[in-house]
Design an enzyme around this catalytic site. Structure first.
Site, PDB file in Angstrom:
ATOM      1  N   ASP A  24       0.879  -1.100   0.035  1.00  0.00           N
ATOM      2  CA  ASP A  24      -0.067   0.036   0.029  1.00  0.00           C
ATOM      3  C   ASP A  24       0.921   1.270   0.109  1.00  0.00           C
ATOM      4  O   ASP A  24       1.550   1.304   0.751  1.00  0.00           O
ATOM      5  CB  ASP A  24      -0.721   0.026   1.244  1.00  0.00           C
ATOM      6  N   LYS A  81      -7.715   0.999  -5.237  1.00  0.00           N
ATOM      7  CA  LYS A  81      -8.929   0.564  -4.510  1.00  0.00           C
ATOM      8  C   LYS A  81      -9.877   1.235  -4.922  1.00  0.00           C
ATOM      9  O   LYS A  81     -10.107   2.476  -5.442  1.00  0.00           O
ATOM     10  CB  LYS A  81      -8.682   0.478  -3.045  1.00  0.00           C
ATOM     11  N   GLY A 153      -5.646  -2.976   8.743  1.00  0.00           N
ATOM     12  CA  GLY A 153      -5.232  -1.939   9.556  1.00  0.00           C
ATOM     13  C   GLY A 153      -5.115  -2.091  10.835  1.00  0.00           C
ATOM     14  O   GLY A 153      -4.962  -1.163  11.842  1.00  0.00           O
ATOM     15  N   ARG A 165      -6.650 -20.435   6.599  1.00  0.00           N
ATOM     16  CA  ARG A 165      -7.068 -21.710   7.162  1.00  0.00           C
ATOM     17  C   ARG A 165      -8.408 -22.422   6.600  1.00  0.00           C
ATOM     18  O   ARG A 165      -8.369 -23.376   6.216  1.00  0.00           O
ATOM     19  CB  ARG A 165      -6.767 -21.930   8.600  1.00  0.00           C
ATOM     20  N   GLY A 214      -3.491  -7.351   8.074  1.00  0.00           N
ATOM     21  CA  GLY A 214      -2.857  -7.614   9.537  1.00  0.00           C
ATOM     22  C   GLY A 214      -1.423  -7.873   9.361  1.00  0.00           C
ATOM     23  O   GLY A 214      -0.958  -8.212  10.553  1.00  0.00           O
ATOM     24  N   GLY A 235      -0.449  -3.528   3.981  1.00  0.00           N
ATOM     25  CA  GLY A 235      -1.278  -2.389   3.866  1.00  0.00           C
ATOM     26  C   GLY A 235      -0.449  -1.398   5.159  1.00  0.00           C
ATOM     27  O   GLY A 235       0.677  -0.875   4.484  1.00  0.00           O
ATOM     28  N   SER A 236      -1.086  -1.189   5.956  1.00  0.00           N
ATOM     29  CA  SER A 236      -0.449  -0.231   6.998  1.00  0.00           C
ATOM     30  C   SER A 236       1.018  -0.671   7.405  1.00  0.00           C
ATOM     31  O   SER A 236       1.768   0.023   7.686  1.00  0.00           O
ATOM     32  CB  SER A 236      -1.272  -0.068   8.134  1.00  0.00           C
TER      33      SER A 236
END
Lengths: 292, 196
Positions: A24, A81, A153, A165, A214, A235-236
Site C-alpha cells: 500500500d 482500490k 489496519g 486456514r 494485518g 497495507g499499513s
C-alpha cells in the site's frame, strides 16, 4: 486475432505476481521506496487502512491525480482500490489505465447488496474473501485474483490466518468430495456450483490467492505463505513502521524464502519498531471491515 | 547424468513452468539459491517482476547464471526472464545476465488493459502457437548472432542465440507444450555435447 481482457489475460497478471509482495502506498515517493525494496506491485490509496480506522469518515477511491503520479513514478504494476459496488470509481480507474482494481472492504461500501459486475471491465479485479463461498462468488462476478480479508489496519494477523486456514480446508473438502455431494456443498457455502466444479477439475483453487489484512512482520508474511498463500499484501504494516525501507525489503525476502528459518531469522533482526497493533476484541462490531 | 531442469523460483510464474515440464515427463525443480544450480541441464527464467527477481537474486546469483550461460547451459527466459537475459534494456543503464545480444523495451505492450492473447507463427514449431502477452517487453534490437523465431505485428517476440532462448510472451499460461518441447531439444543437444 488479438484478444484483450480475456480471463486468461486478467488472471495471468496475478500469476506473475506470485511469491511477491504488494505494498500500500499513498504517494509517489512511497511507491518508489516500495519498488526499490522489491515490491511486485503497489496499491495506490488515499489513506492506509490504519489511518482510515483511526480517522473514520467515508473512505473513497484515491484522487486520480495521486494515482497518476504513482503510475508515473514506478515501472511495476499499479493497483488501486474502489468501494464495494462503486462501478463508476472502477470505470474511472480503468480510464486511468491502472493495472488492477481492488474492490475493497477497506473503503466504505457504496452498495450494501451488490458487488461490481467485473466481467464488464477489461482491467482485472482482486477481491477479498473470508471463506471459499465468498471467494467463489467473487470469481463468479469476474474477479481474477482473490486475497484474504483479514482485519485491515490492525497489524494483527489472526484474522488473515483464520480466513486462509478456512479457505484451504474448504478447498481440500471440495477436491475430495464425491460427485453427489458437490451441489449440497455449493448450497451450504453459497458458492456457484460451476466454480466448485472448476476447483475439482484443476485440483486447486482456480485463481491466485494472496494473504492480506494485518500482516506487519517478515514472520507474518512467511506464516501466511506456509499456510498456502500465493503472495502477500501489506497495507499499513510498512509505512506505519519505524523503518519502512528496511521492513519492506525484509518482508520481500521473507515472502520468497518463507521456508528457510535461517534467512527469516536474518531478515527479521533489527527492523526497528513494527506498527502498533490492535486486538480484534477491542474493535467495536460496527467497525469491523471484514464483514463488509 | 539424468536430465534435470531448474526453474528460477524467486518470484513469478514458477508453478506453471514446473507443471509444463512435468507434463513432458521431465524432472524439474524450483531454484531459489545459487548453490541449487549445480547439476542442472537447463534453466527456465519465468515471468514475474524483473526488478523484484533481480533484487532477490543478488549479484552473486546473477554472476553464477552468467557463468552457466557462458558454459553453454541452455537458458530459456519468458517475459521478465527475457529482460534478465538481455544485453541491453532500453531507457535504463542497469542490466542483469546479458546472455543474449538483444535490446529489450520493458512494458512495451503498455499497461495491463492492453495485455492480450493471440496466436503466433513460430519458425520450426507451427503457425498456430497460442501466446499470452502480459505487460510484455519487446525486442527492439538484435545482434548478428541472434535468430528471430517469431514476430507479432512486425516486432520480434521470440529469439534465440545459441543456448539462450527468449520469448516476450508466456507459453506457460497455455496448454500448448511445443515451445517447452523446443527448449528440451536444446537441452538434449547440450547433454550430448557434454557427454562427447
Amino acid at each position: 486475432m488479438v484478444k484483450k481482457g480475456t480471463f486468461r489475460v486478467k488472471s495471468g497478471l496475478a500469476e506473475m505476481l506470485k511469491g511477491g509482495v504488494i505494498m500500500d502506498v499513498t504517494t509517489a515517493d512511497q511507491a518508489k521506496i516500495a519498488e526499490k525494496a522489491g515490491a511486485v506491485a503497489v496499491m495506490a490509496l488515499e489513506r492506509v487502512p490504519a489511518d482510515i480506522r483511526a480517522q473514520g469518515g467515508v473512505a473513497r477511491m484515491a484522487d486520480p491525480q495521486k494515482v497518476k503520479e504513482i503510475m508515473a513514478a514506478v515501472s511495476i504494476p499499479v493497483m488501486a482500490k474502489v468501494r464495494i459496488g462503486h462501478f463508476v470509481e472502477a470505470q474511472i480507474l480503468q480510464a486511468l489505465e491502472v493495472d488492477y482494481i481492488d474492490e475493497s472492504e477497506v473503503l466504505t461500501p457504496a452498495d450494501p447488496r451488490f458487488h461490481i459486475d467485473k466481467w464488464a471491465f477489461t482491467v482485472p479485479f482482486v477481491c477479498g474473501a473470508r471463506n471459499l463461498g465468498e471467494a467463489c462468488r467473487r470469481i463468479g462476478e469476474g474477479a481474477a485474483m482473490i486475497r484474504t480479508k483479514g482485519e485491515p489496519g490492525t497489524g494483527n494477523v489472526v484474522e488473515a490466518v483464520k480466513h486462509m486456514r478456512l479457505m484451504q480446508e474448504q478447498i481440500r473438502a471440495v477436491i475430495a468430495a464425491p460427485d453427489d455431494e458437490l451441489m449440497r456443498m455449493a448450497k451450504e457455502m453459497s458458492a456457484p456450483y460451476e466454480v466448485l466444479l472448476l476447483i475439482r477439475e484443476q485440483g486447486r483453487f482456480p485463481v491466485v490467492n494472496f494473504a492480506a489484512g494485518g500482516i506487519a512482520t517478515p514472520a507474518d508474511a512467511a506464516l501466511m505463505m506456509q499456510l498456502g498463500a500465493d503472495g502477500i499484501f501489506v497495507g499499513s504494516g510498512i509505512f506505519k513502521s519505524g523503518d519502512p525501507e528496511k521492513r519492506a525489503r525484509a518482508i520481500v525476502e521473507a515472502t520468497t524464502h518463507y521456508n528457510d528459518p535461517k534467512i527469516l531469522a536474518e531478515v527479521s533482526a533489527g527492523l526497528g519498531e513494527a506498527m502498533s497493533g490492535i486486538a480484534i476484541e477491542e474493535i467495536p462490531p460496527h467497525e469491523m471491515m471484514q464483514v463488509r | 547424468m539424468t536430465t534435470e531442469i531448474g526453474v528460477l523460483g524467486l518470484q513469478g510464474a514458477v508453478r506453471e513452468h514446473l507443471a509444463a515440464l512435468s507434463r513432458l515427463g521431465i524432472a524439474a525443480r524450483a531454484v531459489k539459491r545459487s548453490a541449487e544450480l549445480d547439476g542442472l541441464s537447463g534453466l527456465i527464467l519465468p515471468g514475474g517482476e524483473s526488478t523484484a527477481i533481480s533484487l532477490l537474486a543478488g549479484e552473486g546469483f546473477l554472476a553464477r547464471l552468467r557463468e552457466m550461460a557462458d558454459a553453454g547451459v541452455p537458458l530459456f527466459g519468458t517475459c521478465a526472464g527475457m529482460i534478465l537475459l538481455a544485453r541491453e534494456i532500453a531507457g535504463q543503464s542497469i542490466t542483469y545476465i546479458q546472455a543474449i545480444d538483444i535490446t529489450v523495451a520493458r512494458n512495451a505492450t503498455g499497461r495491463q488493459v492492453d495485455s492480450f492473447e493471440t496466436t503466433l507463427s513460430v519458425d520450426g514449431i507451427g503457425d498456430d502457437v497460442p501466446a499470452v502477452f502480459i505487460r510484455a517487453p519487446y525486442i527492439t534490437r538484435m545482434g548478428p548472432e541472434v535468430q528471430p523465431l517469431a514476430r507479432h505485428e512486425g516486432t520480434v517476440v521470440m529469439a534465440q542465440q545459441g543456448n539462450v532462448l527468449v520469448t516476450s510472451f508466456h507459453p506457460e499460461l497455455t496448454d500448448d507444450l511445443r515451445i517447452h518441447r523446443y527448449f528440451l531439444g536444446m537441452v538434449e543437444k547440450y547433454r550430448q555435447e557434454v557427454q562427447q
